[in-house]
Structures are given as C-alpha cells and as structure tokens.
Design a protein around this motif. Structure first.
Motif, PDB file in Angstrom:
ATOM      1  N   ILE A 101       0.408  -1.001   0.291  1.00 57.24           N
ATOM      2  CA  ILE A 101       0.091   0.187  -0.315  1.00 57.24           C
ATOM      3  C   ILE A 101       0.446   1.146  -0.372  1.00 57.24           C
ATOM      4  CG2 ILE A 101      -1.503  -1.077   1.318  1.00 57.24           C
ATOM      5  CD1 ILE A 101      -0.889   0.622   3.984  1.00 57.24           C
ATOM      6  N   ILE A 102       2.506   1.320   0.727  1.00 56.30           N
ATOM      7  CA  ILE A 102       2.759   2.356   0.491  1.00 56.30           C
ATOM      8  C   ILE A 102       3.240   2.595  -0.760  1.00 56.30           C
ATOM      9  CG2 ILE A 102       5.598   3.184   1.575  1.00 56.30           C
ATOM     10  CD1 ILE A 102       3.458   2.067   3.511  1.00 56.30           C
ATOM     11  N   GLU A 104       1.998   1.799  -4.038  1.00 60.16           N
ATOM     12  CA  GLU A 104       0.970   1.849  -4.299  1.00 60.16           C
ATOM     13  C   GLU A 104      -0.083   3.190  -4.552  1.00 60.16           C
ATOM     14  OE1 GLU A 104      -3.629  -0.294  -5.847  1.00 60.16           O
ATOM     15  OE2 GLU A 104      -2.079  -1.361  -5.236  1.00 60.16           O
ATOM     16  N   TRP A 105       0.200   3.830  -2.952  1.00 58.58           N
ATOM     17  CA  TRP A 105      -1.039   5.064  -2.206  1.00 58.58           C
ATOM     18  C   TRP A 105       0.587   5.935  -2.751  1.00 58.58           C
ATOM     19  CZ3 TRP A 105      -3.916   2.015   0.540  1.00 58.58           C
ATOM     20  CH2 TRP A 105      -4.798   1.025   0.434  1.00 58.58           C
ATOM     21  N   SER A 106       1.317   5.939  -2.728  1.00 64.24           N
ATOM     22  CA  SER A 106       2.389   6.894  -2.719  1.00 64.24           C
ATOM     23  C   SER A 106       2.669   7.021  -1.137  1.00 64.24           C
ATOM     24  CB  SER A 106       2.449   7.981  -3.614  1.00 64.24           C
ATOM     25  OG  SER A 106       2.021   7.864  -5.669  1.00 64.24           O
ATOM     26  N   LEU A 107       2.831   6.593  -0.665  1.00 64.84           N
ATOM     27  CA  LEU A 107       3.269   7.026   1.064  1.00 64.84           C
ATOM     28  C   LEU A 107       4.511   7.165   1.338  1.00 64.84           C
ATOM     29  CD1 LEU A 107      -0.059   4.822   2.293  1.00 64.84           C
ATOM     30  CD2 LEU A 107       0.031   7.069   1.095  1.00 64.84           C
ATOM     31  N   GLU A 108       5.288   6.529   0.617  1.00 62.22           N
ATOM     32  CA  GLU A 108       6.824   7.164   1.159  1.00 62.22           C
ATOM     33  C   GLU A 108       6.960   8.078   1.828  1.00 62.22           C
ATOM     34  OE1 GLU A 108       6.663   8.304  -2.757  1.00 62.22           O
ATOM     35  OE2 GLU A 108       5.639   6.645  -2.010  1.00 62.22           O
ATOM     36  N   CYS A 109       6.370   9.169   1.643  1.00 63.74           N
ATOM     37  CA  CYS A 109       6.773  10.832   2.395  1.00 63.74           C
ATOM     38  C   CYS A 109       5.978  10.633   2.758  1.00 63.74           C
ATOM     39  CB  CYS A 109       7.008  10.879   0.949  1.00 63.74           C
ATOM     40  SG  CYS A 109       8.848  11.109   0.288  1.00 63.74           S
ATOM     41  N   ALA A 110       5.374  10.001   3.603  1.00 60.56           N
ATOM     42  CA  ALA A 110       3.948  10.269   4.537  1.00 60.56           C
ATOM     43  C   ALA A 110       4.303  10.495   5.511  1.00 60.56           C
ATOM     44  CB  ALA A 110       2.368   9.343   3.884  1.00 60.56           C
ATOM     45  N   SER A 112       5.351   8.524   9.679  1.00 60.40           N
ATOM     46  CA  SER A 112       4.574   7.394  10.310  1.00 60.40           C
ATOM     47  C   SER A 112       3.813   7.300  10.725  1.00 60.40           C
ATOM     48  CB  SER A 112       6.159   7.172  11.471  1.00 60.40           C
ATOM     49  OG  SER A 112       5.992   8.014  12.398  1.00 60.40           O
ATOM     50  N   ILE A 113       3.269   8.589  10.872  1.00 63.89           N
ATOM     51  CA  ILE A 113       1.686   7.948  11.461  1.00 63.89           C
ATOM     52  C   ILE A 113       0.617   7.892  10.097  1.00 63.89           C
ATOM     53  CG2 ILE A 113      -0.463   9.686  12.694  1.00 63.89           C
ATOM     54  CD1 ILE A 113       1.863  11.602  14.118  1.00 63.89           C
ATOM     55  N   VAL A 114       0.718   8.219   9.526  1.00 66.95           N
ATOM     56  CA  VAL A 114      -0.441   8.153   8.435  1.00 66.95           C
ATOM     57  C   VAL A 114       0.214   6.033   7.629  1.00 66.95           C
ATOM     58  CG1 VAL A 114      -0.692   7.977   5.726  1.00 66.95           C
ATOM     59  CG2 VAL A 114      -0.229  10.103   7.283  1.00 66.95           C
ATOM     60  N   THR A 115       1.718   6.193   7.909  1.00 65.73           N
ATOM     61  CA  THR A 115       1.814   4.332   7.676  1.00 65.73           C
ATOM     62  C   THR A 115       1.408   3.307   8.665  1.00 65.73           C
ATOM     63  OG1 THR A 115       4.254   4.960   8.347  1.00 65.73           O
ATOM     64  CG2 THR A 115       3.126   5.477   5.845  1.00 65.73           C
ATOM     65  N   GLY A 116       1.481   3.642  10.041  1.00 62.68           N
ATOM     66  CA  GLY A 116       1.480   3.289  10.659  1.00 62.68           C
ATOM     67  C   GLY A 116       0.052   3.117  12.003  1.00 62.68           C
ATOM     68  N   LEU A 117      -0.924   4.211  10.862  1.00 63.10           N
ATOM     69  CA  LEU A 117      -2.535   4.168  11.053  1.00 63.10           C
ATOM     70  C   LEU A 117      -3.638   2.464  10.580  1.00 63.10           C
ATOM     71  CD1 LEU A 117      -4.553   6.168  12.245  1.00 63.10           C
ATOM     72  CD2 LEU A 117      -4.857   6.923   9.685  1.00 63.10           C
ATOM     73  N   PRO A 118      -2.825   2.140   9.185  1.00 67.43           N
ATOM     74  CA  PRO A 118      -3.967   0.746   9.144  1.00 67.43           C
ATOM     75  C   PRO A 118      -2.997  -0.026  10.499  1.00 67.43           C
ATOM     76  CG  PRO A 118      -2.561   2.486   7.413  1.00 67.43           C
ATOM     77  CD  PRO A 118      -2.253   2.393   8.233  1.00 67.43           C
ATOM     78  N   ALA A 119      -2.460  -0.266  10.847  1.00 67.47           N
ATOM     79  CA  ALA A 119      -2.397  -1.143  12.162  1.00 67.47           C
ATOM     80  C   ALA A 119      -2.179  -0.831  13.170  1.00 67.47           C
ATOM     81  CB  ALA A 119      -0.529  -1.633  12.123  1.00 67.47           C
ATOM     82  N   VAL A 167      -5.903   4.865   1.192  1.00 69.39           N
ATOM     83  CA  VAL A 167      -5.698   4.649   2.679  1.00 69.39           C
ATOM     84  C   VAL A 167      -6.526   4.666   3.378  1.00 69.39           C
ATOM     85  CG1 VAL A 167      -3.816   6.800   3.285  1.00 69.39           C
ATOM     86  CG2 VAL A 167      -3.840   5.135   4.318  1.00 69.39           C
ATOM     87  N   TRP A 168      -7.632   6.208   3.444  1.00 66.99           N
ATOM     88  CA  TRP A 168      -8.356   6.220   4.750  1.00 66.99           C
ATOM     89  C   TRP A 168      -9.461   4.950   4.323  1.00 66.99           C
ATOM     90  CZ3 TRP A 168      -5.828   8.796   7.349  1.00 66.99           C
ATOM     91  CH2 TRP A 168      -5.275  10.369   6.590  1.00 66.99           C
ATOM     92  N   MET A 169      -9.613   4.766   2.988  1.00 67.74           N
ATOM     93  CA  MET A 169     -10.803   3.322   2.732  1.00 67.74           C
ATOM     94  C   MET A 169     -10.578   1.919   3.892  1.00 67.74           C
ATOM     95  SD  MET A 169     -12.676   2.554  -0.256  1.00 67.74           S
ATOM     96  CE  MET A 169     -13.581   0.773  -0.108  1.00 67.74           C
ATOM     97  N   TYR A 170      -8.698   1.388   2.802  1.00 69.72           N
ATOM     98  CA  TYR A 170      -8.198   0.853   4.512  1.00 69.72           C
ATOM     99  C   TYR A 170      -8.058   0.227   5.698  1.00 69.72           C
ATOM    100  CZ  TYR A 170      -4.309  -2.793   4.208  1.00 69.72           C
ATOM    101  OH  TYR A 170      -3.054  -3.346   4.706  1.00 69.72           O
TER     102      TYR A 170
END
Length: 514
Positions: A101-102, A104-110, A112-119, A167-170
């Motif tokens: 998802i990182i 595919e949705w271009s979250l590489e610079c988003a 840690s809060i956004v990338t760790g939010l799904p978990a 990422v929000w739907m996910y």
C-alpha cells in the motif's frame, strides 16, 4: 454402606448423619467426557483452528503495509539514502508498485503516523470489539455462535479490504475487521476447553496457540509465493478459506455443555454430552441418568448482554483478579504484537525474519503444551516476563547484529510462552458464568498493548530504546503483578460465583490453619 461413593456424601447441616449428595456438574461432565475420545479431539481441534486465520489477519500488515525497497535510477543520486530528498524520476521501486500500500498509494513520504495508522486502527478495532462483544458468548448467543459470526465477519471484511482504493478506506476496513475478530481467540479457547474433561483442558488450550503459530508461519510462505503480485491477493488468499471454515464450524461443532447448563437448556446439555462422549459411555447416558446426576438450579439468572460484566465488577475478588491479570496482559501484548511489526527495522530479510519469529512460537507452544500440568502459573508468568524484558532491553545495548537477532528471538519466545500461560491462567481464575468475559477482557488488555506498538516501532527507527527498550521495561514491570493472584494449578473449574467463593474460603481456611 460399603458401596457408597464418599465423593457423593455430605454431612447434613443440622444432623451428624451422612446423606447422599447430588453429583456436581463437574462430576457429571467427567463421567461423560472425562475419557478423551476422537469426537472431542476433532471438535476441539476444529474450534482451535480459528486461531490460524486469526493470526493471519493480525500480522498480515507486516507484508501488505511494508516499506518497499527502492533503487536510484540516476548516477548523481546514487549515494542518497532518503527517498524524499530526490526527484521522483530519479528513483524507482525494486518490485511493482502494487506489492504494498506504501508504493501503490505513494505514501513513502507520508510520515510514520499515516503509514502506521492501518495497523494501529486494526488493534483499536480489536479493543473496541472486545469491550462491545465480550459478554455475548456468556449471555444469550453462546460460545459457538459468537465464534462463527466473528470468523465470518472478519473474513468478509478482509475480502472487502482487498477492494480499497485509498489509505483512508483501507484504514476504516482494517478497524472494522479488528472489531469483528476481537472475540475469535477468546471463544475458540473457552469453547475448546469446555468440550473436554478436566485432565485435558490445559493441553487442548495449547492446541489453539499452536494453530495461531501455524497461521503466523503461513504468512511469509504465502507472501513469498505471490511476491511481486498485488498486496490485495494476500487478503483474498487468507480470507476466502476462512469464510468456508466458518460454515464448517457452524454445522460440525457442538455448543459448550457448561454454557448450556448455566443457561438451563437441559435437553441440549444432555444431547451435547451424549454426542461428544466416547462410544463406550454413550449407551449409559440416558435422560434418566442426567435426571439423577444433575440438580438443576431453578433460580433465575440475568440474561442481558452485559450481565456477566456486571457480575465481574460487583464482586471485589473477581474485579481485583481481572485488573491484575489485565495489567500483566498489557505488558505481554506490547512485546507479542510489537516485535513482529518492528522486524522491518532490522537489517535482515523480511521473509526470513518473520519466519524465524513465527518458528520461535512453536517451541513456546510445545513447551507449554507438555509442561502446563506441571508448571506453577505464578512462577512461570513472572519468570518468562522478566526473561523477555531483559532480552528486549539487551537488543538496544548490543551492537553485534547476530547477537541482536538472537536476543530478539529469545525475548519473543518468552513473550509467546507468557502469552499462552496467561490465557490458560485466566481460564482457571474465573467461573463458567463469567469465564468468556474474563478471558475476553484479558485479550483486550493484550491488544491494548499492541495499539501502542506501531507508534513505538516507528519511533524506534531513530532511537532503538523507544521500541525494544520500552517493550522490555513494560513487560518486566507488569509481570511482577502476578504476585497478587492465587495459584490455580490442579484446581477444578467452578461454574458459579458462589462456588468459586466457597472454594477460595476453603483454601484460605486451610492456609490459616497451617
């Protein structure tokens, strides 16, 4: 008088004459299913297999939400290690973008809060679901129905998660999935142990932990097989089989006889015991047998959804036990759920790292399986928690990579064993009428520790003590609280609060006399 069973005699309160006493529920169940038969083994194992799918959804984000590897496509930027400081056309992913998802949705610079939010949202969903659904299995739905509904809900939500477009739907679907799966482990553990006699409860409980380990171990295998394919396939490969499993459980597994007894469902109680009893015992299990052996309580019972929780909160000894064991669970959960999520921070191949951690659960589960009848609960929990904590903190202090991964594995192994023992311990601390609710609350404490883990793992990328150091200190301190609990090894299950109180009073009186 020579043919009378001394276990079925009591002294009348107003007379010294001995009179026959009705056999207790434990006596009846032991007579029916005390000898472990193939029917019990099949049903207990099938119920325990729910842990397999539970583990897959718990740790699936290790692969679907992983930070993919990348390479520079421009010689002028070949020495830069920060992907966010070079132009997008100067680098590319090693694998196709749809593998995570990182990417595919271009979250590489988003961040840690956004990338760790799904978990984190998954664990928050588990926490919310545990509090809302905890008492359903103790009230009107029963263990089996809640297990089936939870597995089906988790499976269908996982299938819908594969259709996420952002990422929000996910994140939302991960929260819903966690909410639905919150009671799977609890119901599977309680139901499987209530389908067998006293001698086999500890061993059957460990079967579920072994299935959880197999589910965890299957993830790197499935992920490797579809390496380079879309992360969505991993959800489909794990959730579709779980859907069929839910149907099999509904038609092939019986409800807990203890729960049926507590709810006064006399005919179903008798029929369930007849169906799971060993063939040699079935012919003698007639309705007249149950009429002679079991004295049904006529007093009315609360049947609203939160009645079990009310009972736990109203009884001081039960509330005290619940708080203490939840504190222990919080510390164990922080390491148990946090360490696998932090494997991406180590300089090892992700697939091998996850596989090694999953494999370390096997000796922990087997060790507990073979020694659960010999281990004192209090000493075991305290010792394992301290060992896990010391090794976790040592991971920060040691710089040699091989030693570091070795200490991490020992710490995780100890946390896994502590996890298993704590859940078995909780089963023994509470009577049937609130057992499912008690175990569920402890599992929520474990998950609550997991809620903080993604944040600590993200912070630990810059300062290792904020992840492994905090993990170690927390589990070591929380493990010391076990000194406030009673020892339960070798005790029989109680079914009502009054019965548990009488047993505690008898134990305390014996201790005072000594």
């Amino acid at each position: 008088m020579a043919d009378q069973n001394p276990l079925l005699l009591r002294r009348d309160s107003e007379s010294p004459i001995l009179v026959k006493q009705q056999p207790s529920l434990d006596d009846t169940i032991e007579q029916c299913i005390g000898n472990f038969g193939w029917t019990q083994f099949f049903q207990a194992t099938l119920v325990s297999f729910a842990w397999f799918f539970d583990a897959q959804q718990t740790f699936i984000s290790v692969f679907t939400d992983a930070q993919p590897k990348w390479h520079s496509t421009s010689p002028s930027n070949s020495t830069c290690n920060n992907i966010c400081k070079i132009p997008r056309d100067s680098w590319d992913w090693d694998l196709p973008a749809h593998t995570s998802i990182i990417s595919e949705w271009s979250l590489e610079c988003a961040g840690s809060i956004v990338t760790g939010l799904p978990a984190s949202s998954f664990f928050l969903g588990c926490l919310a679901g545990g509090f809302v659904l905890a008492t359903l299995a103790d009230s009107f739905l029963g263990r089996k129905n809640v297990l089936v509904l939870s597995c089906m809900f988790m499976s269908l939500t996982g299938i819908f998660t594969a259709l996420s477009t952002n990422v929000w739907m996910y994140t939302t679907l991960r929260f819903i999935s966690g909410f639905g799966r919150a009671t799977i482990g609890t119901c599977a553990l309680v139901l499987s142990t209530e389908l067998v006699g006293k001698k086999w409860r500890g061993n059957v409980g460990i079967i579920g932990f072994i299935c959880f380990t197999l589910g965890f171990l299957s993830l790197p295998g499935v992920a490797y097989l579809i390496k380079g394919s879309s992360w969505r396939l991993l959800y489909l490969w794990t959730c579709v089989p779980s859907t069929f499993y839910s149907v099999f459980v509904y038609f092939l597994v019986r409800e807990s006889p203890r729960w049926l007894y507590v709810k006064g469902r006399k005919e179903e109680f008798a029929e369930t015991l007849r169906s799971i009893a060993a063939p040699a015992n079935r012919s003698s299990l007639t309705q007249s047998f149950f009429g002679r052996c079991v004295e049904w309580e006529e007093e009315s019972q609360e049947s609203d959804v939160y009645s079990a929780m009310k009972i736990l909160l109203q009884n001081s000894w039960a509330f005290r036990r619940l708080v203490v064991v939840m504190v222990i669970g919080f510390g164990v959960g922080m390491i148990y759920y946090g360490m696998p999520l932090g494997l991406g921070n180590l300089s090892f191949d992700l697939y091998w790292s996850v596989a090694l951690n999953a494999l370390s659960e096997f000796p922990a589960s087997f060790l507990t399986f073979f020694l659960i009848e010999k281990l004192d609960r209090k000493v075991s929990v305290m010792g394992l928690a301290l060992l896990s904590g010391i090794c976790s903190v040592s991971c920060v202090l040691v710089r040699w990579k091989r030693m570091q991964i070795g200490l991490e594995l020992v710490s995780f192994f100890s946390a896994c064993a502590a996890f298993d023992v704590v859940l078995i311990y909780t089963l023994e601390l509470f009577p049937t009428c609130v057992r499912n609710s008690g175990v569920s609350m402890v599992r929520q404490a474990l998950v609550f520790g997991g809620v903080f883990s993604p944040v600590l793992v993200a912070a630990g990328r810059k300062n290792g003590f904020l992840s492994y150091g905090v993990f170690g200190v927390t589990i070591a301190v929380c493990g010391l609280f076990v000194a406030c609990l009673p020892e339960t090894r070798g005790r029989t299950f109680c079914d009502t609060m009054d019965e548990e109180e009488r047993k505690n009073e008898a134990i305390n009186n014996r201790v005072d006399k000594v």
